[in-house]
Scaffold this active site. Structure first.
Site, PDB file in Angstrom:
ATOM      1  N   CYS A 113      -1.466  75.475  62.585  1.00 26.06           N
ATOM      2  CA  CYS A 113      -1.628  76.875  63.022  1.00 26.06           C
ATOM      3  C   CYS A 113      -3.091  77.320  63.002  1.00 26.06           C
ATOM      4  O   CYS A 113      -3.425  78.345  63.595  1.00 26.06           O
ATOM      5  CB  CYS A 113      -0.786  77.803  62.156  1.00 26.06           C
ATOM      6  SG  CYS A 113       0.982  77.460  62.294  1.00 26.06           S
ATOM      7  N   HIS A 246      -3.579  85.129  62.502  1.00 24.22           N
ATOM      8  CA  HIS A 246      -2.488  84.241  62.908  1.00 24.22           C
ATOM      9  C   HIS A 246      -1.172  84.961  62.645  1.00 24.22           C
ATOM     10  O   HIS A 246      -1.005  85.620  61.618  1.00 24.22           O
ATOM     11  CB  HIS A 246      -2.553  82.938  62.106  1.00 24.22           C
ATOM     12  CG  HIS A 246      -1.331  82.090  62.262  1.00 24.22           C
ATOM     13  ND1 HIS A 246      -0.885  81.677  63.486  1.00 24.22           N
ATOM     14  CD2 HIS A 246      -0.445  81.608  61.341  1.00 24.22           C
ATOM     15  CE1 HIS A 246       0.225  80.975  63.328  1.00 24.22           C
ATOM     16  NE2 HIS A 246       0.510  80.909  62.034  1.00 24.22           N
ATOM     17  N   ASN A 276       5.957  82.879  66.158  1.00 24.84           N
ATOM     18  CA  ASN A 276       4.829  82.066  65.695  1.00 24.84           C
ATOM     19  C   ASN A 276       4.634  80.911  66.671  1.00 24.84           C
ATOM     20  O   ASN A 276       5.427  79.967  66.691  1.00 24.84           O
ATOM     21  CB  ASN A 276       5.124  81.549  64.274  1.00 24.84           C
ATOM     22  CG  ASN A 276       3.969  80.732  63.699  1.00 24.84           C
ATOM     23  OD1 ASN A 276       3.036  80.360  64.415  1.00 24.84           O
ATOM     24  ND2 ASN A 276       4.036  80.451  62.413  1.00 24.84           N
TER      25      ASN A 276
HETATM   26  N1  ACO Z   1      19.131  84.123  58.885  1.00 22.99           N
HETATM   27  C1  ACO Z   1      19.880  84.600  57.876  1.00 22.99           C
HETATM   28  N2  ACO Z   1      19.658  84.264  56.602  1.00 22.99           N
HETATM   29  C2  ACO Z   1      18.640  83.420  56.343  1.00 22.99           C
HETATM   30  C3  ACO Z   1      17.826  82.886  57.357  1.00 22.99           C
HETATM   31  C4  ACO Z   1      18.111  83.278  58.668  1.00 22.99           C
HETATM   32  N3  ACO Z   1      17.374  82.840  59.717  1.00 22.99           N
HETATM   33  N4  ACO Z   1      16.916  82.084  56.778  1.00 22.99           N
HETATM   34  C5  ACO Z   1      17.137  82.095  55.455  1.00 22.99           C
HETATM   35  N5  ACO Z   1      18.188  82.908  55.190  1.00 22.99           N
HETATM   36  C6  ACO Z   1      18.762  83.223  53.889  1.00 22.99           C
HETATM   37  C7  ACO Z   1      18.557  82.149  52.870  1.00 22.99           C
HETATM   38  O1  ACO Z   1      19.528  81.147  52.999  1.00 22.99           O
HETATM   39  C8  ACO Z   1      18.679  82.931  51.589  1.00 22.99           C
HETATM   40  O2  ACO Z   1      20.022  83.105  51.315  1.00 22.99           O
HETATM   41  P1  ACO Z   1      20.554  83.099  49.784  1.00 22.99           P
HETATM   42  O3  ACO Z   1      19.872  84.245  49.124  1.00 22.99           O
HETATM   43  O4  ACO Z   1      22.029  83.290  49.962  1.00 22.99           O
HETATM   44  O5  ACO Z   1      20.159  81.774  49.243  1.00 22.99           O
HETATM   45  C9  ACO Z   1      18.089  84.293  51.945  1.00 22.99           C
HETATM   46  O6  ACO Z   1      18.116  84.367  53.376  1.00 22.99           O
HETATM   47  C10 ACO Z   1      16.697  84.515  51.453  1.00 22.99           C
HETATM   48  O7  ACO Z   1      15.929  83.386  51.803  1.00 22.99           O
HETATM   49  P2  ACO Z   1      14.416  83.298  51.410  1.00 22.99           P
HETATM   50  O8  ACO Z   1      13.869  81.987  51.854  1.00 22.99           O
HETATM   51  O9  ACO Z   1      14.249  83.664  49.978  1.00 22.99           O
HETATM   52  O10 ACO Z   1      13.819  84.494  52.307  1.00 22.99           O
HETATM   53  P3  ACO Z   1      12.368  85.042  52.363  1.00 22.99           P
HETATM   54  O11 ACO Z   1      12.388  86.505  52.233  1.00 22.99           O
HETATM   55  O12 ACO Z   1      11.415  84.275  51.489  1.00 22.99           O
HETATM   56  O13 ACO Z   1      11.951  84.764  53.870  1.00 22.99           O
HETATM   57  C11 ACO Z   1      10.719  83.244  55.294  1.00 22.99           C
HETATM   58  C12 ACO Z   1      11.904  83.428  54.354  1.00 22.99           C
HETATM   59  C13 ACO Z   1      10.883  84.164  56.483  1.00 22.99           C
HETATM   60  C14 ACO Z   1      10.661  81.804  55.739  1.00 22.99           C
HETATM   61  C15 ACO Z   1       9.430  83.634  54.536  1.00 22.99           C
HETATM   62  O14 ACO Z   1       9.367  82.985  53.292  1.00 22.99           O
HETATM   63  C16 ACO Z   1       8.212  83.309  55.320  1.00 22.99           C
HETATM   64  O15 ACO Z   1       7.958  83.867  56.366  1.00 22.99           O
HETATM   65  N6  ACO Z   1       7.358  82.410  54.789  1.00 22.99           N
HETATM   66  C17 ACO Z   1       6.190  82.012  55.498  1.00 22.99           C
HETATM   67  C18 ACO Z   1       6.521  80.782  56.231  1.00 22.99           C
HETATM   68  C19 ACO Z   1       5.934  80.748  57.596  1.00 22.99           C
HETATM   69  O16 ACO Z   1       5.645  81.735  58.216  1.00 22.99           O
HETATM   70  N7  ACO Z   1       5.793  79.564  58.076  1.00 22.99           N
HETATM   71  C20 ACO Z   1       5.305  79.417  59.395  1.00 22.99           C
HETATM   72  C21 ACO Z   1       4.365  78.328  59.462  1.00 22.99           C
HETATM   73  S1  ACO Z   1       3.038  78.582  58.415  1.00 22.99           S
HETATM   74  C22 ACO Z   1       2.068  79.494  59.132  1.00 22.99           C
HETATM   75  O17 ACO Z   1       2.136  79.720  60.312  1.00 22.99           O
HETATM   76  C23 ACO Z   1       1.049  80.145  58.295  1.00 22.99           C
END
Ligand code: ACO
Length: 317
Positions: A113, A246, A276
């Site tokens: 990214c 980003h 993204n």
């Molecule tokens: N739809 C519904 N529920 C979902 C989904 C979805 N798409 N994805 C995860 N869940 C659920 C999980 O299973 C979990 O359920 P549980 O509580 O029953 O176990 C719950 O939602 C919470 O999951 P978390 O992973 O704790 O959710 P969080 O609030 O941390 O959000 C996310 C997850 C969106 C991935 C966040 O951590 C994030 O954006 N991280 C950054 C990662 C990123 O952007 N990566 C991109 C590449 S890196 C870059 O570009 C910089």
């Protein structure tokens, strides 16, 4: 010698998938995706489209804006980790598609990214060293091809796209790239990675990530690299007109704004419309705002990606 940004371009695939059009089997919802990420839709490539076709369209757009003909380009750098082939580089395919026959160097930069900021730094260095005068810098990715479409925690986050800028060497100007610093910390290499690669599985693999850790690291590095940029250039937040970060998650941007007490109006947000797009998020955002940036504006670009890699750039438009 400074690298002045004289052209902006962008390209998105034809097919757009809104959150509520994602497969039911993913067991996700528009509500979850919107609230947790800010994403409303993503574009994905179909038959006949690829990273190089998007990169070529974005490049054509940027050259048109800059009123520069392709054969006057003397450097092509593409930030990508999802090129059409293992080799040749996507930059060489763009060169071919644009009918550039002047033999200029064309190569890809791999920083996930952060690919666009890395490519920008390389091209800026070529220009400041006198090795290029008109450079095409592209960020292009097709992450839809390396997603696990059964993993709702990652596949809903990404889309495909390409963005491009044209840099022109100019002397005696206060415009252009004032500062560009790129960083990496390979000890985090397995926090955001793919399940394969040429020399391991012989296949590209799919994206895996430790979402929460990535989130935390992105906020931390946006803050620290932005503060370093301000200090190095004797600026305060008030001197910055626009910040183009980003686009990974709108909550990362909100947290960054909260921690540093930045006026949210200064942050350019496109994640709702583009999702993204990895190396393409920053140049696509620049392309989107190109007509409203104005002149003599201080614009900061911030990136963070797999590696981990990150970077910060100050451009005077
Ligand atoms: N739809 C519904 N529920 C979902 C989904 C979805 N798409 N994805 C995860 N869940 C659920 C999980 O299973 C979990 O359920 P549980 O509580 O029953 O176990 C719950 O939602 C919470 O999951 P978390 O992973 O704790 O959710 P969080 O609030 O941390 O959000 C996310 C997850 C969106 C991935 C966040 O951590 C994030 O954006 N991280 C950054 C990662 C990123 O952007 N990566 C991109 C590449 S890196 C870059 O570009 C910089």
């Amino acid at each position: 010698m400074r690298s002045v940004v004289v052209g902006f371009g962008g390209a998105l695939p034809q097919k757009c998938i809104k959150n509520d059009e994602l497969p039911e089997s993913l067991n996700t919802s528009d509500e979850w995706i919107s609230q947790r990420t800010g994403i409303k839709q993503r574009y994905v490539i179909s038959e006949g489209e690829s990273t190089s076709t998007l990169a070529t369209e974005a490049a054509k757009d940027a050259l048109r804006f800059a009123r520069i003909s392709p054969n006057d380009v003397d450097l092509i750098v593409v930030g990508t980790t999802t090129g059409d082939y293992t080799f040749p580089a996507t930059a060489c395919l763009v060169q071919k598609n644009l009918d550039i026959t002047n033999g200029c160097p064309a190569f890809d930069v791999s920083a996930a990214c952060s690919g666009f900021i890395y490519a920008l730094d390389v091209a800026d260095s070529f220009i400041r060293m006198g090795k290029a005068k008109q450079a095409l810098v592209i960020g292009a990715d097709s992450f839809s091809k390396i997603l696990d479409w059964n993993d709702r925690s990652s596949c809903v986050l990404f889309g495909d796209g390409a963005g491009a800028v044209v840099l022109k060497a100019e002397e005696n100007t206060d415009k252009g790239i004032q500062y560009c610093k790129i960083y990496a910390d390979g000890s985090y290499s397995d926090f955001l990675t793919t399940t394969g690669g040429v020399a391991t599985t012989q296949h590209a693999g799919v994206v895996t990530m430790r979402g929460r850790e990535v989130f935390k690291f992105a906020v931390e590095k946006f803050c620290s690299s932005f503060q370093e940029l301000l200090e190095s250039n004797d600026l305060t937040i008030d001197d910055v007109d626009l910040i183009v970060p980003h686009q990974a998650n709108v909550r990362i941007l909100n947290k960054f704004v909260d921690v540093l007490k930045i006026d949210p109006k200064k942050i350019v947000v496109t994640i709702d419309a583009h999702s993204n797009t990895s190396a393409a998020t920053i140049p696509l955002a620049l392309n989107k705002i190109k007509d409203s940036i104005g002149t003599n504006k201080n614009v900061v670009l911030l990136s963070m990606g797999a590696g981990f890699t990150w970077g910060a750039t100050l451009v005077r438009m």
